[in-house]
Design an enzyme around this catalytic site. Structure first.
Site, PDB file in Angstrom:
ATOM      1  N   ASP A 167     -50.716 -21.358  58.739  1.00  0.00           N
ATOM      2  CA  ASP A 167     -51.360 -22.519  59.722  1.00  0.00           C
ATOM      3  C   ASP A 167     -50.398 -23.512  60.089  1.00  0.00           C
ATOM      4  O   ASP A 167     -49.747 -23.819  58.979  1.00  0.00           O
ATOM      5  CB  ASP A 167     -52.792 -22.938  59.270  1.00  0.00           C
ATOM      6  CG  ASP A 167     -53.595 -23.286  60.446  1.00  0.00           C
ATOM      7  OD1 ASP A 167     -53.020 -23.096  61.669  1.00  0.00           O
ATOM      8  OD2 ASP A 167     -54.548 -24.128  60.263  1.00  0.00           O
TER       9      ASP A 167
ATOM     10  N   ASN B 160     -58.293 -15.877  68.016  1.00  0.00           N
ATOM     11  CA  ASN B 160     -57.031 -16.593  68.596  1.00  0.00           C
ATOM     12  C   ASN B 160     -56.854 -16.159  70.102  1.00  0.00           C
ATOM     13  O   ASN B 160     -56.010 -16.713  70.914  1.00  0.00           O
ATOM     14  CB  ASN B 160     -55.830 -16.305  67.757  1.00  0.00           C
ATOM     15  CG  ASN B 160     -55.470 -17.013  66.598  1.00  0.00           C
ATOM     16  OD1 ASN B 160     -55.148 -16.588  65.497  1.00  0.00           O
ATOM     17  ND2 ASN B 160     -56.197 -18.330  66.493  1.00  0.00           N
TER      18      ASN B 160
END
Ligand code: IPE
Ligand code: IPE
Ligand code: MG
Length: 271
Positions: A46, A94
């Site tokens: 991330d 996502n």
């Protein structure tokens, strides 16, 4: 436009592109406790967007830089002789991102896989993709199947790449598969146990996850490996993924070596 040009140039700021698999006696591994290494490490990669922002470039430049980081972490995992490395590349959530970013990522996965295919194979890696692969662009699916096929007889690290992956989605698919087998009379409801569920997951054949690493400061699972991480240790770092170096990975190994894993029981000295 300027941001775009700058993005291309700044991508090379992250990671080293001449990094080789470290030997057992490499200075990088000097303080490693080899008897206390995790066998299966999972990484939530991330902070690519934040890295881009920090460098005043596009979020997508962070994604490109992140590919180099992954390459070096995989080589470190090979040097450490880990059994498996599972990385989160794209979640089922996502798709909510702008179409331009999603398209960029799909193209990046395709191009990176194509470029790295031979080297991964030479490094004896067993690549495997987990997640709802049939929901990805056809050309990417083809490239993924080709890569899996090429490396199917390799014996090195199991490298699982989670693309269009969600832990809940994976469990729903596993439950459906089991329900169909029950309906067809292949198994009885009483035969359903932890082993059967485990063997019905995308990660079938892997050991349970020992350690989950998440970069960039957020402390959540974001739907990653919900079943497999049941007894995992967690390691969080503020470092953004493109800046996460082999040294950072080794730091996580050292932190893991100091964890007291009890699995619901008691320590020997507390018996
Ligand atoms: C992780 O980086 C990569 C993917 C989720 C594809 P992010 O893109 O989430 O970066 P941040 O969290 O916005 O900084
Ligand atoms: C998790 O990161 C997914 C990947 C790293 C691929 P996100 O950036 O999507 O997670 P949230 O949205 O912050 O929970
Ligand atoms: Mg993020």
């Amino acid at each position: 436009m300027i941001k775009k040009i700058l993005s291309k140039a700044v991508t090379s700021l992250a990671g080293r592109d001449d990094f080789e698999i470290p030997e057992h006696d490499s200075p990088l591994f000097a303080e490693i406790d080899w008897d206390k290494l995790p066998r299966h490490v999972a990484v939530i990669m991330d902070g690519n967007g934040r890295w881009g922002k920090e460098h005043s470039v596009l979020r997508t430049a962070g994604h490109s830089a992140g590919v180099g980081t992954l390459k070096n972490i995989l080589k470190t995992a090979i040097g450490l002789k880990l059994d498996a490395l599972t990385v989160y590349a794209f979640s089922t959530e996502n798709w909510k991102r702008p179409e331009t970013e999603v398209n960029f990522l799909m193209n990046l996965f395709y191009e990176s896989l194509k470029k790295e295919l031979q080297e991964l194979h030479e490094d004896n890696v067993q690549i495997h993709f987990i997640g709802r692969i049939d929901g990805l662009p056809e050309s990417l699916q083809k490239q993924m199947h080709e890569a899996e096929d090429l490396m199917k007889n390799n014996t090195g690290v199991k490298f699982n790449v989670a693309v269009n992956y969600g832990g809940q989605d994976e469990l729903v698919r596993a439950v459906k598969k089991i329900a169909a087998d029950v309906q067809a009379g292949k198994i009885s409801p009483e035969a359903i146990d932890e082993t059967l569920v485990e063997n019905s997951l995308d990660t079938c054949g892997n050991l349970p996850v020992d350690l989950v690493i998440r970069t960039s400061g957020d402390m959540r699972l974001s739907n990653f490996l919900l079943w497999q991480a049941a007894y995992a240790e967690f390691y969080f770092t503020d470092v953004n993924w493109p800046d996460f170096s082999p040294e950072c990975f080794v730091d996580a190994m050292k932190a893991f070596a100091n964890r007291d894993r009890r699995f619901g029981g008691l320590n020997d000295n507390k018996k």
